[in-house]
Design an enzyme around this catalytic site. Structure first.
Site, short mmCIF file in Angstrom:
data_model
loop_
_atom_site.label_atom_id
_atom_site.label_comp_id
_atom_site.label_asym_id
_atom_site.label_seq_id
_atom_site.Cartn_x
_atom_site.Cartn_y
_atom_site.Cartn_z
N SER A 77 0.95 -0.86 -0.28
CA SER A 77 -0.44 0.19 -0.01
C SER A 77 0.40 1.47 -0.07
O SER A 77 1.74 1.25 0.55
CB SER A 77 -1.22 0.36 1.00
N1 SAH Z 1 0.21 -4.87 4.31
C1 SAH Z 1 0.70 -5.62 3.08
C2 SAH Z 1 0.14 -5.54 2.22
C3 SAH Z 1 -0.43 -6.54 1.08
S1 SAH Z 1 -1.87 -7.01 -0.71
C4 SAH Z 1 2.15 -5.18 2.69
O1 SAH Z 1 2.48 -3.88 3.78
O2 SAH Z 1 2.55 -5.28 1.90
C5 SAH Z 1 -2.85 -8.09 0.27
C6 SAH Z 1 -2.47 -9.22 0.66
O3 SAH Z 1 -3.58 -10.25 1.36
C7 SAH Z 1 -1.56 -10.02 -0.06
O4 SAH Z 1 -0.54 -10.50 0.13
C8 SAH Z 1 -2.69 -10.97 -0.35
O5 SAH Z 1 -1.99 -12.73 -1.02
C9 SAH Z 1 -3.37 -11.82 0.83
N2 SAH Z 1 -4.91 -11.67 1.07
C10 SAH Z 1 -5.65 -11.62 -0.11
N3 SAH Z 1 -6.84 -12.62 0.39
C11 SAH Z 1 -6.13 -13.03 1.21
C12 SAH Z 1 -7.40 -13.64 2.43
N4 SAH Z 1 -7.80 -14.41 2.42
N5 SAH Z 1 -6.00 -14.39 3.65
C13 SAH Z 1 -4.51 -13.73 3.53
N6 SAH Z 1 -4.17 -12.97 3.30
C14 SAH Z 1 -4.74 -12.60 1.99
#
Ligand code: SAH
Length: 225
Positions: A77
């Site tokens: 993000s």
């Molecule tokens: N907070 C993170 C942003 C990650 S983007 C950072 O600082 O990099 C969102 C993330 O959610 C992705 O890595 C994706 O794989 C994960 N995600 C999507 N669906 C999910 C689920 N059902 N359970 C756990 N993680 C999930």
């Protein structure tokens, strides 16, 4: 599978250059001018080396205020969004926090700066992202527990938490198991809605078990898988 690293070490951290520190300082100035986030949150963001969390080819853009690709179709993000979410989560030292969507681990590291070691549990769906984030967090000295799994199920074995947040959008509202794992008075912060119409929503769990809901504006996140 759970990856928990309790003994951080410095191997391969690459060190910190003045250039990155200066770029981070400029980012903090910008966030201070453009958002209302607290000094405490800005201090946490100023401490975390975001360039260590983005792919090497993206490092020169690590302190631009925008999202960046981190592989597997996912993104880290933008710093202002992390800052706003950390403020809204409203946690302090010693609070236990559940994150759904570890990604590269950056947001978890910022929260860990505030709540302290051992207090952040993060669930990631993509095993490769979970493993690399877990290793990265440990190498940089963050004691964050990364769990591989479906965040829709919450993390009942580690509940109750003081707060939870999702870094991926829940099209049909925040899944109940996540809400059920939060103590009365705590918050759940989540992008809610399908693509194109997501809102950042903050739930507050009442003492009687009911839930209050606040809207914090339009946002754009990758979907919960
Ligand atoms: N907070 C993170 C942003 C990650 S983007 C950072 O600082 O990099 C969102 C993330 O959610 C992705 O890595 C994706 O794989 C994960 N995600 C999507 N669906 C999910 C689920 N059902 N359970 C756990 N993680 C999930």
């Amino acid at each position: 599978m759970v990856f928990v690293r309790m003994n951080p070490h410095d191997e391969g951290s690459g060190g910190e250059s003045d250039e990155y520190a200066a770029a981070r300082g400029r980012l903090i100035d910008r966030l201070r001018r453009r958002t209302d986030v607290s000094d405490r949150t800005l201090a946490a963001i100023e401490t975390v080396p975001r360039h260590e969390f983005v792919p090497p080819a993206r490092r020169s853009a690590a302190y631009a205020d925008r999202p960046l690709p981190i592989g597997h179709g996912q993104t880290i993000s933008a710093p202002h969004m992390v800052a706003i979410m950390v403020d809204l989560l409203d946690v302090g030292r010693g609070d236990r926090v559940l994150e759904i969507g570890t990604g590269c681990g950056y947001h978890a590291a910022v929260v860990a700066e505030i709540v302290g070691p051992g207090n952040v549990h993060s669930v990631e769906y993509v095993p490769e992202l979970a493993e690399s984030a877990s290793e990265r967090l440990a190498r940089l000295g963050y004691d964050v527990a990364v769990h591989v799994g479906d965040g829709r199920e919450g993390l009942p074995l580690e509940a109750p938490f003081d707060a939870a947040y999702l870094t991926c959008a829940a099209a049909d509202g925040v899944p109940d198991p996540i809400v059920e794992g939060i103590r009365p008075g705590g918050h759940v912060l989540a992008p809610v809605g399908g693509s194109g119409a997501q809102r950042l929503v903050r739930l507050t769990i009442r003492d009687d078990g009911g839930v209050d809901r606040e809207d914090h504006g339009g946002v754009r996140f990758v979907p919960l898988q």
